[in-house]
Design a protein around this motif. Structure first.
Motif, mmCIF file in Angstrom:
data_model
loop_
_atom_site.group_PDB
_atom_site.id
_atom_site.type_symbol
_atom_site.label_atom_id
_atom_site.label_comp_id
_atom_site.label_asym_id
_atom_site.label_seq_id
_atom_site.Cartn_x
_atom_site.Cartn_y
_atom_site.Cartn_z
ATOM 1 N N ARG A 74 0.828 -1.208 0.000
ATOM 2 C CA ARG A 74 0.000 0.000 0.000
ATOM 3 C C ARG A 74 0.867 1.265 0.000
ATOM 4 O O ARG A 74 0.551 2.256 -0.659
ATOM 5 C CB ARG A 74 -0.926 -0.018 1.218
ATOM 6 C CG ARG A 74 -1.879 1.153 1.319
ATOM 7 C CD ARG A 74 -2.841 1.227 0.156
ATOM 8 N NE ARG A 74 -3.690 0.024 0.056
ATOM 9 C CZ ARG A 74 -4.382 -0.284 -1.033
ATOM 10 N NH1 ARG A 74 -4.323 0.498 -2.101
ATOM 11 N NH2 ARG A 74 -5.123 -1.377 -1.058
ATOM 12 N N THR A 75 1.984 1.228 0.717
ATOM 13 C CA THR A 75 2.914 2.365 0.726
ATOM 14 C C THR A 75 3.440 2.648 -0.674
ATOM 15 O O THR A 75 3.478 3.800 -1.130
ATOM 16 C CB THR A 75 4.092 2.066 1.670
ATOM 17 O OG1 THR A 75 3.601 1.963 3.006
ATOM 18 C CG2 THR A 75 5.155 3.145 1.598
ATOM 19 N N LEU A 76 3.853 1.594 -1.378
ATOM 20 C CA LEU A 76 4.427 1.768 -2.710
ATOM 21 C C LEU A 76 3.372 2.212 -3.718
ATOM 22 O O LEU A 76 3.657 2.999 -4.628
ATOM 23 C CB LEU A 76 5.101 0.471 -3.156
ATOM 24 C CG LEU A 76 6.410 0.144 -2.414
ATOM 25 C CD1 LEU A 76 6.840 -1.284 -2.689
ATOM 26 C CD2 LEU A 76 7.517 1.116 -2.820
ATOM 27 N N ILE A 77 2.158 1.692 -3.555
ATOM 28 C CA ILE A 77 1.079 2.126 -4.450
ATOM 29 C C ILE A 77 0.808 3.614 -4.257
ATOM 30 O O ILE A 77 0.653 4.368 -5.229
ATOM 31 C CB ILE A 77 -0.198 1.291 -4.193
ATOM 32 C CG1 ILE A 77 -0.007 -0.141 -4.720
ATOM 33 C CG2 ILE A 77 -1.422 1.924 -4.856
ATOM 34 C CD1 ILE A 77 -1.112 -1.104 -4.314
ATOM 35 N N GLU A 78 0.745 4.056 -3.014
ATOM 36 C CA GLU A 78 0.501 5.474 -2.765
ATOM 37 C C GLU A 78 1.643 6.330 -3.301
ATOM 38 O O GLU A 78 1.408 7.381 -3.914
ATOM 39 C CB GLU A 78 0.297 5.741 -1.270
ATOM 40 C CG GLU A 78 0.061 7.219 -0.976
ATOM 41 C CD GLU A 78 -0.400 7.495 0.442
ATOM 42 O OE1 GLU A 78 -0.043 8.554 0.976
ATOM 43 O OE2 GLU A 78 -1.135 6.659 1.007
ATOM 44 N N LEU A 79 2.883 5.894 -3.096
ATOM 45 C CA LEU A 79 4.016 6.638 -3.638
ATOM 46 C C LEU A 79 3.925 6.700 -5.161
ATOM 47 O O LEU A 79 4.124 7.766 -5.769
ATOM 48 C CB LEU A 79 5.332 5.976 -3.211
ATOM 49 C CG LEU A 79 6.607 6.566 -3.825
ATOM 50 C CD1 LEU A 79 6.785 8.030 -3.415
ATOM 51 C CD2 LEU A 79 7.828 5.732 -3.418
ATOM 52 N N GLY A 80 3.620 5.563 -5.778
ATOM 53 C CA GLY A 80 3.535 5.530 -7.234
ATOM 54 C C GLY A 80 2.456 6.448 -7.773
ATOM 55 O O GLY A 80 2.672 7.191 -8.745
ATOM 56 N N ARG A 81 1.288 6.419 -7.176
ATOM 57 C CA ARG A 81 0.199 7.284 -7.642
ATOM 58 C C ARG A 81 0.519 8.763 -7.403
ATOM 59 O O ARG A 81 0.169 9.628 -8.214
ATOM 60 C CB ARG A 81 -1.104 6.887 -6.953
ATOM 61 C CG ARG A 81 -1.677 5.570 -7.489
ATOM 62 C CD ARG A 81 -2.905 5.147 -6.730
ATOM 63 N NE ARG A 81 -3.517 3.979 -7.368
ATOM 64 C CZ ARG A 81 -4.326 3.115 -6.757
ATOM 65 N NH1 ARG A 81 -4.624 3.291 -5.465
ATOM 66 N NH2 ARG A 81 -4.834 2.095 -7.408
ATOM 67 N N HIS A 83 9.711 -1.479 -8.649
ATOM 68 C CA HIS A 83 10.286 -0.938 -9.882
ATOM 69 C C HIS A 83 9.351 0.061 -10.547
ATOM 70 O O HIS A 83 9.797 1.094 -11.071
ATOM 71 C CB HIS A 83 10.622 -2.075 -10.846
ATOM 72 C CG HIS A 83 11.954 -2.701 -10.576
ATOM 73 N ND1 HIS A 83 13.141 -2.060 -10.826
ATOM 74 C CD2 HIS A 83 12.280 -3.907 -10.049
ATOM 75 C CE1 HIS A 83 14.150 -2.843 -10.482
ATOM 76 N NE2 HIS A 83 13.650 -3.972 -9.998
ATOM 77 N N ALA A 84 8.056 -0.226 -10.542
ATOM 78 C CA ALA A 84 7.099 0.685 -11.176
ATOM 79 C C ALA A 84 7.150 2.064 -10.528
ATOM 80 O O ALA A 84 7.108 3.098 -11.221
ATOM 81 C CB ALA A 84 5.685 0.106 -11.091
#
Length: 715
Positions: free
Chosen positions: A61-68, A120-121
């Motif tokens: 969830r942390t990485l998804i939020e950073l990515g968005r 990576h994304a």
């Protein structure tokens, strides 16, 4: 932002980890002047909303939020609304790496691969956002945390930052989000492998901000007090063209033949280091080197695919799961809540420390007390020459730290000023804590403690650094035995993180509480042990070494006996360890344990023969570079006629360890098998990939063979 996000594809992965403590990406826009104009910078602060005792980590969830967040900023950058993006963290942390609690739950290889691709994304956006990106490394930046910084265009670091590194080889993984490819291109291959291989396999050492800057990880170094303000101003000056960023250590092996040759040489040296440290018993370090070597000719995207494959595979290995138990459950969790420690509120303040002795061990103790506690430390010895040598050694070690950039000049001067010496124990009159580090002989230690007790104040704590002797016997003739506690450090003191805290029957709770609080202040891990001969680490090690030397004395060839434990991946073979410790010391402890526990602890006649002949160790290096028995040793050694195979020696050692640890637990030396595991990992370098000594003995069947039951029941 586009209608559909790249990160929508990772929602199912996040759903598998409902309890993740999410690190938020909080955006604040700042206008920073430079070159006669202002630059609009979007500053992302990574923050989990908790205090400094709860590190920020990276879960799905942390990485998804950073990515968005980065997707939105990319769109705004394209629209000309912002001119740069910067990333920093909450106080003391950039990010402490991937959330291992999350990672260990991802047993499905597909989920592991998704986690690797998710990182990576997000990081690919930082590397190609359409505007420059900056990382402001304000504190701990480990693993994926450092890889965030490496993905950015530019980096600053705080001189006060500690805990910077890529520790994945230590925990059974590879740096999976670009670090293996990006780091050596910034620092050069040799320094990169120091960070990715040597440091992780050296008790998981990390580096500080000054060393990160010196290596080339960061482009600028600023003091902690105004780090963010200075970093933003520096970023604006770069954007304005006022500051040219130079990277003297940077290389590109795909276009520079000399760099490619350095790359290959560094990889070869790295493999030799891994073999020496682990006997290639752990898969992760080799995988790091595989990806590193391939990176010499690979593009970043090609390397990313190798990283994903390596990370996915390693997450499914038993070594990774064992490492997670050792690192997460023991070193990170149990170590912070030591079993049997009294309430810390009972602890007494320590404002001055005394060290009895001025030899090498005493000097190491004086340095760690002065450096970490920042209180006066007085060393004493029997004559001024020894005192001066001891104080001089401390000052010399401080100078080395300064030369390496690990402390500032002011800190070096303050530390030196705190350490003094005297031939009179009267200097301890106002000390709160006095520790003896004299010769390992009971009568000598008893005399020293009696002399100290005669001059110190009533509430002063008396500690002993004994490695094997009875704390109870040391204290029994004192007027106040309740003030005595065992406080056993491991050598080298600056490196080894364990302290065995020994409670004698008379030791009171306030004294014990002070010992635990003191250990924490020294940045050490304390384990409470019962006052039994050799406590935990030395008892286990000497039982192990005793079995190997017994097999040797019985006629097993030296190379077979010494290499039989290679599958364990121990830091060094037993005969090499004995030479490093010193044969007389090893023999003395073996004799002490034989006296305490009988024939379970073998006292080697051959080892005594070497000592009597003045031979320092068994091995010498031959003309061809290989180990061979020293010629002078061959003349005094004698052997039986019952040789064992390597497999027989290994099984013999496994069974002996299972027996000894079973007896230790029955005697109540520690609270549980987890404490034995913790002691051996932190005090003896027991390999993380084996998951602790007791799970290892369960896995190879020794616990069942010897004790009729495992140390751990399957959960």
């Amino acid at each position: 932002m586009t209608a559909q996000s790249t990160f929508d594809a990772f929602e199912a992965l996040a759903a598998q980890v409902p309890d993740e403590i999410v690190t938020r990406s909080l955006v604040n826009e700042v206008e920073v002047p430079a070159g006669g104009r202002s630059f609009r910078i979007a500053l992302i602060t990574l923050d989990n909303g908790l205090d400094h005792t709860k590190p920020t980590t990276l879960g799905p969830r942390t990485l998804i939020e950073l990515g968005r967040t980065l997707e939105r900023l990319r769109d705004r950058a394209a629209a000309g609304e912002i001119e740069a993006v910067a990333v920093t963290g909450k106080p003391y942390f950039l990010v402490a790496g991937a959330d291992l609690t999350t990672v260990k739950t991802l047993r499905d290889p597909a989920a592991g691969e998704q986690m690797a691709r998710l990182g990576h994304a997000a990081y690919d956006l930082l590397a190609d956002l359409g505007v420059p990106t900056f990382a402001f490394i304000n504190g701990v930046a480990l693993g994926g945390g450092l890889e965030i910084a490496l993905a950015c265009t530019y980096r600053t670091v705080s001189g006060g930052a500690q805990g910077i590194g890529l520790p994945e080889a230590f925990i059974g993984l590879v740096p999976g989000w670009g670090g293996v490819w990006r780091l050596p291109r910034l620092t050069g291959p040799e320094a990169a492998l120091k960070v990715m291989i040597e440091n992780p396999l050296s008790n998981n050492r990390t580096i500080g901000g000054q060393e990160a800057y010196r290596l080339g990880i960061a482009d600028a170094l600023f003091e902690p007090a105004d780090f963010l303000e200075r970093s933003l101003a520096w970023a604006a000056s770069v954007l304005a063209g006022q500051t040219a960023v130079e990277r003297p250590n940077a290389v590109e092996p795909r276009t520079d033949r000399a760099a490619a040759e350095r790359w290959a040489a560094a990889a070869e040296a790295g493999r030799a280091f891994v073999a020496a440290r682990t006997s290639n018993a752990a898969p992760a370090p080799g995988k790091v080197l595989d990806v590193f070597e391939a990176g010499a000719t690979a593009t970043q995207q090609e390397s990313a695919e190798l990283e994903v494959a390596a990370l996915t595979g390693l997450m499914q290995t038993p070594q990774f799961r064992d490492t997670v138990y050792a690192f997460l459950d023991l070193v990170q969790k149990r170590a912070k809540r030591p079993a049997g420690a009294p309430d810390a509120k009972l602890a007494r303040p320590v404002t001055k420390v005394g060290v009895v002795g001025a030899g090498l061990m005493a000097s190491q103790l004086a340095l760690v007390f002065a450096r970490q506690l920042k209180v006066p430390v007085v060393m004493t010895d029997v004559d001024q020459a020894r005192v001066d040598k001891g104080v001089g050694h401390v000052h010399g070690e401080v100078d080395k730290l300064l030369a390496k950039g690990r402390i500032s000049r002011d800190a070096a001067n303050r530390t030196k000023a705190l350490v003094s010496g005297s031939v009179s124990k009267a200097e301890f009159a106002d000390a709160d804590f006095v520790i003896e580090a004299v010769f390992e002989e009971l009568s000598v230690k008893k005399q020293v403690l009696a002399e100290v007790e005669a001059v110190v104040k009533p509430e002063c704590i008396l500690a002993t650094n004994t490695s094997s002797l009875s704390v109870t016997a040391m204290a029994e003739d004192l007027a106040h035995p309740e003030r005595v506690v065992g406080f056993h450090f491991f050598n080298p003191v600056a490196v080894m993180p364990l302290i065995e805290i020994v409670r004698a029957p008379a030791t009171d709770d306030a004294v014990l509480a002070t010992a635990f609080v003191l250990a924490k202040a020294l940045k050490k891990t304390a384990v409470l042990v019962k006052d039994a001969a050799a406590f935990v680490v030395n008892r286990v090690l000497l039982r192990l070494m005793g079995e190997v030397t017994a097999a040797f004395d019985e006629g097993t060839p030296a190379e077979v006996a010494d290499n039989a434990l290679a599958p364990m991946g121990l830091p060094m073979p037993p005969f090499v360890l004995a030479e490093m410790v010193g044969l007389p010391v090893a023999q003395h402890v073996a004799e002490s344990l034989h006296a305490a526990f009988g024939d379970r602890f073998h006292v080697s006649a051959n080892q005594q023969a070497l000592i009597d002949a003045g031979v320092k160790g068994l091995w010498a290096t031959g003309p061809d570079g290989r180990r061979e028995i020293r010629p002078e040793a061959l003349t005094v050694l004698s052997f039986g006629d019952v040789p064992s195979t390597s497999e027989q020696v290994l099984a013999r050692c496994q069974d002996a360890l299972a027996e000894e640890i079973g007896l230790m637990l029955a005697e109540g030396v520690v609270a549980g098998p987890e404490d034995v595991d913790l002691c051996m990992i932190l005090g003896a370098g027991w390999p993380m990939h084996l998951g602790g000594i007791t799970p290892y003995l369960d896995r190879v069947g020794a616990s069942e063979r010897v004790n009729g039951k495992p140390f751990h029941r399957e959960s």
